[in-house]
Design a protein around this motif. Structure first.
Motif, PDB file in Angstrom:
ATOM      1  N   MET A 102       0.843  -1.170   0.000  1.00 13.49           N
ATOM      2  CA  MET A 102       0.000   0.000   0.000  1.00 13.49           C
ATOM      3  C   MET A 102       0.890   1.236   0.000  1.00 13.49           C
ATOM      4  SD  MET A 102      -2.968   1.158   2.701  1.00 13.49           S
ATOM      5  CE  MET A 102      -3.626  -0.444   2.756  1.00 13.49           C
ATOM      6  N   LYS A 103       0.572   2.164  -0.870  1.00 11.95           N
ATOM      7  CA  LYS A 103       1.375   3.371  -0.964  1.00 11.95           C
ATOM      8  C   LYS A 103       1.130   4.278   0.229  1.00 11.95           C
ATOM      9  CE  LYS A 103       0.527   5.409  -4.678  1.00 11.95           C
ATOM     10  NZ  LYS A 103       0.257   6.041  -5.934  1.00 11.95           N
ATOM     11  N   GLN A 104       2.105   5.144   0.481  1.00 10.86           N
ATOM     12  CA  GLN A 104       2.026   6.033   1.634  1.00 10.86           C
ATOM     13  C   GLN A 104       0.856   7.011   1.512  1.00 10.86           C
ATOM     14  OE1 GLN A 104       5.634   8.101   2.301  1.00 10.86           O
ATOM     15  NE2 GLN A 104       4.977   9.010   4.209  1.00 10.86           N
ATOM     16  N   SER A 105       0.609   7.516   0.321  1.00 14.15           N
ATOM     17  CA  SER A 105      -0.459   8.496   0.163  1.00 14.15           C
ATOM     18  C   SER A 105      -1.835   7.863   0.373  1.00 14.15           C
ATOM     19  CB  SER A 105      -0.383   9.160  -1.205  1.00 14.15           C
ATOM     20  OG  SER A 105      -0.570   8.201  -2.221  1.00 14.15           O
ATOM     21  N   SER A 106      -2.005   6.613  -0.064  1.00 16.36           N
ATOM     22  CA  SER A 106      -3.301   5.971   0.134  1.00 16.36           C
ATOM     23  C   SER A 106      -3.522   5.631   1.600  1.00 16.36           C
ATOM     24  CB  SER A 106      -3.422   4.715  -0.736  1.00 16.36           C
ATOM     25  OG  SER A 106      -2.491   3.738  -0.338  1.00 16.36           O
ATOM     26  N   LEU A 107      -2.465   5.238   2.311  1.00 16.61           N
ATOM     27  CA  LEU A 107      -2.591   4.978   3.746  1.00 16.61           C
ATOM     28  C   LEU A 107      -2.916   6.273   4.479  1.00 16.61           C
ATOM     29  CD1 LEU A 107      -2.346   3.085   6.168  1.00 16.61           C
ATOM     30  CD2 LEU A 107       0.092   3.590   6.211  1.00 16.61           C
ATOM     31  N   ASN A 108      -2.270   7.358   4.104  1.00 15.24           N
ATOM     32  CA  ASN A 108      -2.545   8.642   4.745  1.00 15.24           C
ATOM     33  C   ASN A 108      -3.970   9.095   4.461  1.00 15.24           C
ATOM     34  OD1 ASN A 108      -1.950  10.838   6.303  1.00 15.24           O
ATOM     35  ND2 ASN A 108      -1.174  12.035   4.589  1.00 15.24           N
ATOM     36  N   ARG A 109      -4.464   8.848   3.261  1.00 12.01           N
ATOM     37  CA  ARG A 109      -5.831   9.208   2.916  1.00 12.01           C
ATOM     38  C   ARG A 109      -6.827   8.409   3.742  1.00 12.01           C
ATOM     39  NH1 ARG A 109      -6.381   7.375  -2.173  1.00 12.01           N
ATOM     40  NH2 ARG A 109      -4.909   8.951  -2.875  1.00 12.01           N
ATOM     41  N   ILE A 110      -6.564   7.123   3.927  1.00 10.45           N
ATOM     42  CA  ILE A 110      -7.449   6.272   4.725  1.00 10.45           C
ATOM     43  C   ILE A 110      -7.445   6.736   6.185  1.00 10.45           C
ATOM     44  CG2 ILE A 110      -7.726   3.940   5.654  1.00 10.45           C
ATOM     45  CD1 ILE A 110      -6.741   2.921   2.922  1.00 10.45           C
ATOM     46  N   LEU A 111      -6.266   7.041   6.724  1.00 11.89           N
ATOM     47  CA  LEU A 111      -6.190   7.508   8.109  1.00 11.89           C
ATOM     48  C   LEU A 111      -6.887   8.851   8.280  1.00 11.89           C
ATOM     49  CD1 LEU A 111      -2.520   6.554   9.061  1.00 11.89           C
ATOM     50  CD2 LEU A 111      -4.613   5.522   9.923  1.00 11.89           C
ATOM     51  N   THR A 112      -6.735   9.742   7.322  1.00  8.56           N
ATOM     52  CA  THR A 112      -7.384  11.044   7.408  1.00  8.56           C
ATOM     53  C   THR A 112      -8.898  10.910   7.320  1.00  8.56           C
ATOM     54  OG1 THR A 112      -5.444  12.048   6.387  1.00  8.56           O
ATOM     55  CG2 THR A 112      -7.448  13.366   6.420  1.00  8.56           C
ATOM     56  N   GLN A 113      -9.385  10.032   6.448  1.00  9.00           N
ATOM     57  CA  GLN A 113     -10.821   9.809   6.345  1.00  9.00           C
ATOM     58  C   GLN A 113     -11.368   9.177   7.609  1.00  9.00           C
ATOM     59  OE1 GLN A 113     -11.307   7.518   2.779  1.00  9.00           O
ATOM     60  NE2 GLN A 113     -11.302   9.317   1.456  1.00  9.00           N
ATOM     61  N   ALA A 114     -10.639   8.229   8.180  1.00  6.00           N
ATOM     62  CA  ALA A 114     -11.083   7.593   9.425  1.00  6.00           C
ATOM     63  C   ALA A 114     -11.120   8.618  10.553  1.00  6.00           C
ATOM     64  CB  ALA A 114     -10.158   6.439   9.782  1.00  6.00           C
ATOM     65  N   PHE A 115     -10.130   9.509  10.601  1.00  4.83           N
ATOM     66  CA  PHE A 115     -10.121  10.582  11.595  1.00  4.83           C
ATOM     67  C   PHE A 115     -11.373  11.441  11.463  1.00  4.83           C
ATOM     68  CE2 PHE A 115      -9.066  15.098  12.303  1.00  4.83           C
ATOM     69  CZ  PHE A 115      -8.894  15.062  13.677  1.00  4.83           C
ATOM     70  N   GLY A 116     -11.686  11.858  10.265  1.00  2.12           N
ATOM     71  CA  GLY A 116     -12.856  12.705  10.038  1.00  2.12           C
ATOM     72  C   GLY A 116     -14.161  12.022  10.384  1.00  2.12           C
ATOM     73  N   VAL A 117     -14.266  10.755  10.018  1.00  2.00           N
ATOM     74  CA  VAL A 117     -15.495  10.011  10.297  1.00  2.00           C
ATOM     75  C   VAL A 117     -15.685   9.841  11.800  1.00  2.00           C
ATOM     76  CG1 VAL A 117     -16.568   7.740  10.090  1.00  2.00           C
ATOM     77  CG2 VAL A 117     -15.628   8.851   8.069  1.00  2.00           C
ATOM     78  N   LEU A 118     -14.643   9.401  12.507  1.00  2.00           N
ATOM     79  CA  LEU A 118     -14.763   9.213  13.953  1.00  2.00           C
ATOM     80  C   LEU A 118     -15.042  10.523  14.671  1.00  2.00           C
ATOM     81  CD1 LEU A 118     -12.018   6.604  14.913  1.00  2.00           C
ATOM     82  CD2 LEU A 118     -14.485   6.328  14.949  1.00  2.00           C
ATOM     83  N   LEU A 119     -14.357  11.574  14.272  1.00  2.00           N
ATOM     84  CA  LEU A 119     -14.575  12.868  14.905  1.00  2.00           C
ATOM     85  C   LEU A 119     -15.987  13.377  14.625  1.00  2.00           C
ATOM     86  CD1 LEU A 119     -13.121  15.026  16.596  1.00  2.00           C
ATOM     87  CD2 LEU A 119     -12.546  16.157  14.443  1.00  2.00           C
ATOM     88  N   GLY A 120     -16.437  13.234  13.402  1.00  2.00           N
ATOM     89  CA  GLY A 120     -17.792  13.678  13.051  1.00  2.00           C
ATOM     90  C   GLY A 120     -18.872  12.910  13.788  1.00  2.00           C
TER      91      GLY A 120
END
Length: 64
Positions: free
Chosen positions: A1-19
Motif C-alpha cells: 500500500m502506498k504512503q499516500s493511500s494509507l494517509n488518505r485512509i487515516l485522514t478519512q477515518a479521523f474525520g469520520v470518527l470525529l464527526g
C-alpha cells in the motif's frame, strides 16, 4: 500500500470518527440520544485523536 493511500485512509477515518463523536455528543446534549453512554462518546473522540496522531506521524516521520 502506498504512503499516500494509507494517509488518505487515516485522514478519512479521523474525520469520520470525529464527526460521529461530535454528532452523538450534540444529539445527546439535546436529549435525543440519551441512551448512549458517555464512555462511547469518549472512545470515539479519543480514537479520532489517536488516528489523527498516527496520520500525522505517518506523513512526517515514517518513511517506508
Amino acid at each position: 500500500m502506498k504512503q499516500s493511500s494509507l494517509n488518505r485512509i487515516l485522514t478519512q477515518a479521523f474525520g469520520v470518527l470525529l464527526g460521529i463523536g461530535i454528532a452523538i455528543w450534540v444529539l445527546r446534549g439535546f436529549g435525543i440520544l440519551t441512551f448512549v453512554p458517555g464512555g462511547v462518546i469518549w472512545l470515539l473522540l479519543l480514537g479520532a485523536i489517536a488516528i489523527g496522531i498516527l496520520s500525522y506521524a505517518q506523513r512526517t516521520w515514517w518513511r517506508f
